[in-house]
Write an enzyme that holds these catalytic residues in place. Structure first.
Site: not given
Lengths: 498, 693
Positions: A67, A69, A71, A156, A177, A202, A415
């Site tokens: 995804h 994000h 991180d 997520h 996530d 995660e 994670h």
């Protein structure tokens, strides 16, 4: 044969997710993230562990990004444009569409505001995204002759996916996530029952159990309403995408119902533009939002307008969404400095803030407090602080449910926070009898894999085994004494009786 | 494995229909209906009331017409076809008559490859016997759903005129009536061979449509669906329209690709994904494009020049782009004709049923109007217009690369989003809606259903404009224009007939198949002349409508995966005869994800179980006699044959030390003796010359 998992990031921590999995000579990199809490070399995964020579294109079969994000994707332009990886990259359509916005936002924050040397340029972000192949959910992608990957809905953020990868008989799932309960704009994670050797999941909330989300949403709305009713200003620091849209839907809906006229602002043109993407990608949202798009697209916000810098100190109440989240710098920090000293104002914080950010410091602080922004600046924080307790991550129950549902042979946790992960690991091993690992960064876990011996079966055998000729069996059993318990069905030829 | 062609179809709007028998499952490909045969009926007319002496109620109108019609028609049998020859009744809809020969409950799987292929499905699903699993791509199911809803809505207009369902609607189907039909209509009603009357159905209801859609399992492109664990079914983009697909079916016996009408490079839909169909064992080639009229004339000449059998697929791509330009030119031509009409004060009527073409025309016409500074409104009149426009802007995953790039740059997928905001395009649910009546301006450009010119808003607009020589009607080739326009004659309105690319052109078929590398291809008999089998690396056979063809066996045996822990436990014995190792095994046979798997099963320790020893092989009589003599038995041999010759046995009589008989037949060897020791002695001897495991 074994599966090798090299954890380059997010091992016993949150940030710079990156796991390299080797299955039968195929090397897949899952996520290529950056750590928001560091500014030195520790912000990127240590790519040199993949290949000493630096020939990443030939050492990796492909990269899969779950995804948008930072991180999970923050190091991608660096890896492709600076380190020179030139192989295939896969992500879902929304991730491909939204990632450049995220990366560009981050780049701007770093360069324009912090005055740091840029890690990659705008052009490099675009170049990097050109190399990306977009995939749809459940679409089975044949990366090469032997490697197959498939995305599953993870809930997520918009476009978040869990990825399934299969090489021959060996199959794994990397969750990225995910969220096991639907929220206002996204559905819950969904996956098929698969036969898996390994699940890499995660574990952000490895020990947390949460109750209904609606109660927590009400709490948030109440806090915001109370603040604006008292004439205060509400600062909602978020990343441009995801949480901003979710909260905005909440507020827009609430404003409509309560007939409120207080303005809601979006900090940059960027976030307003992001809504445009959300409108086109409505099929990736929750069922409820999808059902109504033909008459009114849920991302056409009625009460939202753009923010202008001059409005920071304008009188009267307002709600402001400002990037970046966690108040790690940029515009949200600028506004925070101005608004924090006043008691009537409110700052909301996400449920999770990376260590090293102002947000993280605020979480543990009790107002009024003194917060050090950097070496020279210290501000008096007198405003209210509301911590959002709903999070787009699954809680411990969700993780356990997923592991139980998939029943893989092995589990690797990433994670999360080290002590909590250890607790969850114990639980998975003792409750489900599944071997579980929680490697630290740069550690390699090696697990055995199943495979099958190929054989050829005659149709007669398959036919008689799958749908036995019951009449014949009965006949045999009637003459059972003769046959001495031999199974006569499958054996043509001669039989000898003693 | 058997393949039956139920219908060859008729171009884009009426795709072909097949049944494939594979691994014991019956798979139906598409369930279309022939909407072009609607032209046989008289459209609902705004002045139909005045025709029967001003009588207002439609029922009495109907009756009086029935009474008159017999007499009337009898007189004009040999008259040329005119408006009065058309059937004045609530239309019925023609489904595939060969499908009626099949027991619905015997169909296991239905695969839908285009929105058009779904239109006849409610006729099947409303049957209580129907139990098949239906697969379609998400986009095809959605667009198909909207088309069916629209059809049901448009049909309501007939009910308003002719009264509730059934009343008098069978009148025209009586033999005496049919006999009186002009030959053109008779052929539509009865088919060329006069057997198609059974295929005429009353239209399904909105509830039937809803029920049908609920039975569909929707798929993404390249999503794996497992039917019964045995078949792996995948849909791959065919490029023809948004959501259309080709199918790949993999069973333990091999792989089959269903290659429907495909377009290499499409301006709106995701382009033809042929790479995913590579190396299928069998290709079912169901693209009739070279026989569907106009495409031949367009490309026949230059086609043969460019068709180099050795060209690689890269060349195909390049050429496909070239004919993409050809398609663009057609659209540009439509635009320029429309501009001419509008400038002369006429209106433009575009009753085209292809979503992809409509979307492109909307953009282009709007652009033309803007560049020529013409303030002419564009209307879309359809009960599903609003949903269709909203839908097409939220499906980047189903669109061509160019459209996807618009997503990545943050633009709406189609310009109609902005045009709708600016009110330059307006949507109306129906011709009589209040919104339309208050906003209507002429000249205007109208997109509306239905291309048959018998249903929907198009009928009313044609009646309004057919005498206006400045107005223009855009229709597709392939529709019998003279029959379609009959109720509107004399037509003063200009008619622009154009054909759009709707399949693989013959010059691309060879390089495509070369790339796909199948082992066997099933072609339509009608394409035989376009195929030169000598140059192909695969074998081929030809099918025609109503015939069942045997598909050559893919594989003799099925593959079986044996779990490693189970395989490692096997104890092999080498047979005396021949170089064969054999072992006994016991496990659980499972079929999952299209693969047979032998798993250790739930029993704890398989190897420790005592199992009876099995002996294998044929007894060589001489060898047995030698062995028996070695253990000092006194024996004689006798051959017996039963009277009818069915039973043959060798009898070995043992005389000393005790009496015993060994009866050896092909199927068994029987030792009979009263002496236990002797029995086991003989048994061991026999075992020694056999394999045992």
């Amino acid at each position: 044969m074994a599966i090798e998992c090299l954890v380059l990031g997010a091992g016993q921590e949150v940030g710079k997710s990156c796991v390299v999995v080797t299955i039968n000579d195929k090397k897949i990199m899952f996520d290529c993230g950056m750590h928001m809490g560091y500014l030195d070399h520790r912000r990127y995964p240590d790519f040199s562990l993949i290949s000493k020579s630096g020939d990443f294109t030939n050492s990796l079969t492909c990269i899969v990004v779950t995804h948008f994000h930072l991180d999970h994707i923050g190091a991608l332009p660096y890896f492709t444009e600076v380190c020179g990886y030139n192989g295939p990259i896969y992500m879902t359509y929304p991730t491909k569409a939204l990632a450049p916005l995220m990366l560009e936002d981050y780049r701007k924050v770093m360069v324009d505001r912090r005055g740091e040397e840029e890690q990659f340029s705008s052009e490099q972000i675009l170049e990097c995204m050109k190399k990306v192949t977009a995939v749809d959910l459940k679409q089975t992608v044949q990366v090469d002759k032997d490697l197959q990957i498939r995305a599953y809905y993870a809930g997520h953020v918009l476009g978040a996916a869990m990825f399934y990868a299969r090489v021959g008989d060996v199959a794994i799932v990397y969750t990225g996530d995910y969220n096991m309960t639907p929220d206002r704009h996204l559905g819950a994670a969904q996956i098929d029952r698969l036969q898996l050797d390994l699940v890499i999941t995660e574990s952000t909330y490895a020990t947390t159990y949460r109750d209904s989300k609606y109660a927590r949403e009400r709490e948030f709305l109440k806090a915001v309403h109370k603040c604006v009713a008292g004439g205060g200003k509400v600062l909602i620091p978020t990343f441009a995408l995801g949480r901003a849209q979710e909260l905005c839907m909440l507020l827009d809906d609430y404003w409509e119902r309560m007939n409120l006229k207080v303005p809601i602002y979006f900090s940059a043109g960027l976030t307003v533009q992001a809504n445009m993407y959300y409108k086109m990608l409505i099929n990736w949202t929750s069922q409820k939002v999808k059902d109504t798009y033909a008459t009114r697209n849920a991302f056409d916000f009625k009460h939202v307008c753009s923010f202008d810098r001059s409005l920071i100190n304008a009188p009267g109440p307002c709600v402001l969404f400002a990037t970046p989240g966690m108040i790690s710098g940029g515009f949200s920090l600028e506004v925070f400095k101005q608004w924090a000293p006043y008691e009537g104002n409110l700052v909301t914080l996400p449920g999770y803030c990376v260590a090293g950010t102002v947000g993280h410091r605020l979480m543990s602080a009790k107002t009024p407090a003194q917060i050090n922004i950097d070496q020279d600046t210290q501000i008096d924080v007198r405003c209210q602080i509301h911590q959002l307790s709903f999070s787009p991550h699954t809680d411990a129950k969700g993780i356990l449910d997923l592991v139980k549902f998939l029943s893989p042979k092995h589990v690797i946790l990433v994670h999360g926070e080290k002590p909590k992960m250890a607790t969850l690991k114990e639980k998975i091993q003792s409750q489900m009898g599944i071997q579980c690992f929680d490697p630290a960064n740069n550690e390699t876990v090696s697990i055995p894999s199943t495979h099958y011996v190929k054989a050829v079966a005659s149709d007669a055998l398959l036919q008689s085994s799958l749908s036995p000729n019951l009449k014949f069996i009965r006949k045999c059993s009637e003459r059972g004494s003769d046959f001495g318990g031999l199974d006569a069905r499958t054996k043509p030829g001669l039989k000898v009786f003693r | 494995m058997e393949f039956t062609c139920l219908s060859e179809g008729k171009g884009f709007y009426f795709p072909p229909c097949y049944i494939l028998d594979i691994c014991g499952f019956r798979v139906l490909f598409d369930c279309p209906m022939d909407l072009s045969s609607l032209t046989m009926f008289l459209p609902v007319s705004t002045d139909s009331f005045t025709m029967c002496n001003g009588e207002i109620t439609s029922r009495s109108c109907q009756k009086s017409m029935d009474l008159e019609s017999n007499v009337y028609k009898r007189q004009k049998i040999d008259k040329p076809l005119d408006e009065s020859s058309l059937i004045r009744s609530e239309p019925r809809y023609k489904i595939i008559k060969n499908l009626l020969l099949w027991n619905v409950s015997f169909i296991d799987v239905v695969l839908i490859s285009s929105p058009m292929g779904i239109l006849g499905l409610p006729f099947l699903t409303r049957n209580k016997e129907f139990s098949a699993k239906v697969y379609a791509t998400e986009a095809a199911a959605r667009i198909g759903h909207l088309m069916m809803e629209d059809l049901v809505t448009m049909h309501k207009e007939f009910r308003q005129v002719y009264g509730p369902e059934g009343s008098g609607s069978r009148q025209w189907m009586k033999w005496e009536e049919l006999e009186l039909l002009p030959s053109e209509l008779k052929e539509i009603a009865l088919g060329k061979d006069g057997t198609e009357l059974a295929g005429w159905m009353l239209l399904y209801s909105a509830a039937d449509v809803k029920d049908c859609i609920q039975k569909i399992q929707t798929l993404k492109y390249a999503e794996e669906a497992f039917y019964n664990g045995t078949l792996i079914i995948k849909a791959f983009a065919s490029g023809l329209e948004i959501g259309t697909c080709n199918w790949s079916i993999i069973c333990p016996k091999g792989s089959i690709a269903y290659l429907s009408s495909s377009v290499f490079s499409s301006a709106t839909a995701m382009c033809f994904d042929y790479n995913s169909l590579q190396r299928s064992d069998v290709i079912l080639y169901t693209d009739f494009t070279p026989c569907n009229g106009s495409n031949i004339s367009n490309d026949g000449d230059n086609g043969s020049a460019t068709a180099d059998p050795n060209q690689s697929i890269d060349n195909v791509n390049w050429e496909a782009i070239a004919d993409d330009y050809q398609e663009m030119e057609k659209l540009d031509f439509i635009c320029s004709c429309s501009m001419d009409s509008v400038k002369a004060g006429g209106s433009v009527l575009i009753p085209v049923g292809r979503v992809g073409i409509i979307l492109q025309l909307l953009e282009r016409i709007a652009l033309c109007l803007e560049s020529q500074n013409l303030k002419v409104p564009i209307y879309i009149v359809s009960s599903v217009a609003e949903e269709m426009m909203a839908f097409t802007n939220v499906i980047p995953e189903w669109l061509s690369k160019q459209r996807q790039d618009r997503l990545y740059s943050g633009q709406p997928l189609f310009n109609h989003v902005e045009l709708l905001n600016d009110k330059r395009i307006q949507l109306f649910p129906a011709i009589h809606s209040l919104k339309l009546l208050t906003n209507w301006q002429e000249p205007c450009i109208v997109f509306c259903p239905h291309w048959s010119l018998r249903l929907g808003p198009v009928v009313h607009l044609l009646q309004r404009w057919c005498r206006d020589e400045n107005s223009i009607l855009v229709m597709e080739e392939g529709v019998d224009a003279s029959l379609a326009l009959l109720p509107f004659s004399p037509m003063k309105m200009k008619v622009l007939q154009c054909s759009f690319l709707s399949g693989i052109q013959s010059q691309f078929s060879r390089p495509l198949l070369k790339t796909l590398q199948p082992r066997h291809v099933l072609f339509p008999e009608k394409l035989r002349q376009h195929i030169d089998p000598s140059k192909n690396l695969f074998s081929s056979s030809y099918y025609s409508e109503g015939e069942t063809l045997n598909v050559p066996n893919l594989k003799e045996n099925s593959e079986l995966d044996i779990a490693v822990d189970l395989a490692s436990r096997l104890q092999y014995t080498t047979l005396k005869q021949g170089n064969i190792n054999i072992a006994r095994l016991k496990g659980e046979l499972a079929i999952e994800q299209g693969k047979y798997r032998l798993l250790p099963g739930t029993e704890q320790d398989v190897s420790s179980q005592i199992r009876p020893v099995v002996h294998l092989g044929r007894i060589n009589l001489d060898a047995l006699l030698t062995e028996l003599r070695k253990i000092a038995l006194n024996i004689t041999v006798e051959e017996t044959t039963s009277a009818d010759g069915s039973y043959k046995a060798s009898l070995v009589h043992v005389l000393k030390p005790n009496k015993a008989t060994i009866e050896i037949t092909k199927a068994q060897t029987l030792i009979s003796t009263a002496d236990k020791n002797l029995a086991s002695q003989i048994s061991e001897t026999i075992s020694s010359i056999l394999d045992c495991f």
